[in-house]
Design a protein around this motif. Sequence first.
Motif, mmCIF file in Angstrom:
data_model
loop_
_atom_site.group_PDB
_atom_site.id
_atom_site.type_symbol
_atom_site.label_atom_id
_atom_site.label_comp_id
_atom_site.label_asym_id
_atom_site.label_seq_id
_atom_site.Cartn_x
_atom_site.Cartn_y
_atom_site.Cartn_z
ATOM 1 N N GLY A 174 0.825 -1.200 0.000
ATOM 2 C CA GLY A 174 0.000 0.000 0.000
ATOM 3 C C GLY A 174 0.856 1.244 0.000
ATOM 4 O O GLY A 174 1.709 1.420 -0.871
ATOM 5 N N ASN A 175 0.660 2.105 0.987
ATOM 6 C CA ASN A 175 1.472 3.315 1.141
ATOM 7 C C ASN A 175 2.437 3.216 2.316
ATOM 8 O O ASN A 175 2.890 4.218 2.844
ATOM 9 N N CYS A 176 2.743 1.993 2.712
ATOM 10 C CA CYS A 176 3.587 1.752 3.878
ATOM 11 C C CYS A 176 5.021 1.400 3.455
ATOM 12 O O CYS A 176 5.225 0.551 2.568
ATOM 13 N N PHE A 177 5.984 2.063 4.110
ATOM 14 C CA PHE A 177 7.398 1.833 3.857
ATOM 15 C C PHE A 177 8.116 1.752 5.192
ATOM 16 O O PHE A 177 7.676 2.327 6.177
ATOM 17 N N VAL A 178 9.240 1.041 5.214
ATOM 18 C CA VAL A 178 10.098 1.015 6.397
ATOM 19 C C VAL A 178 11.429 1.618 5.984
ATOM 20 O O VAL A 178 12.069 1.156 5.037
ATOM 21 N N ALA A 179 11.829 2.672 6.690
ATOM 22 C CA ALA A 179 13.114 3.323 6.434
ATOM 23 C C ALA A 179 14.112 2.838 7.469
ATOM 24 O O ALA A 179 13.760 2.617 8.632
ATOM 25 N N SER A 180 15.349 2.650 7.035
ATOM 26 C CA SER A 180 16.424 2.194 7.921
ATOM 27 C C SER A 180 17.644 3.077 7.719
ATOM 28 O O SER A 180 17.928 3.500 6.600
ATOM 29 N N ASN A 181 18.370 3.313 8.830
ATOM 30 C CA ASN A 181 19.621 4.046 8.695
ATOM 31 C C ASN A 181 20.788 3.071 8.638
ATOM 32 O O ASN A 181 20.594 1.848 8.688
ATOM 33 N N ALA A 182 21.984 3.604 8.554
ATOM 34 C CA ALA A 182 23.173 2.766 8.383
ATOM 35 C C ALA A 182 23.430 1.841 9.564
ATOM 36 O O ALA A 182 24.072 0.809 9.414
#
Length: 137
Positions: A10-18
Amino acid sequence: MFITSQWVDGNCFVASNATGHTVVMDGSATAGEKRGASPMELLLMGIAGCSSIDVVSIAQKQRQDVVDCKARVEAVRAETVPKVFTEIHIHFTVVGRNLSEEAVGKAVSLSADKYCSASIMLGQAAKVTHSFEVVEA
């Protein structure tokens, strides 16, 4: 510095840092569908966190006994696409023992004018204002 953003559905995302820390983002319009903050809300969370870190750190360097700091950020967006922020107001509630209003005010001003990268960057696109109150612990 880098992040990655991975589509869930859908419009869902998971962002991750380094270092592997993650944030769920969801651009869904319906509250029941939202599983995370919207990207625009995350921008406001970033400005709140960045400026709050400065305010607490600067106040502590001034030997202020800060025990809590809360930032409330309110923003106005343009009515047409792109719906950028046009106004952002950050209100700090700084709680401590025998705090000096002058010292807290100086910490807020230094954050706004010199140290908070997020506030200064967003200030290039929107009118960013600040206020504060001091509360005895």
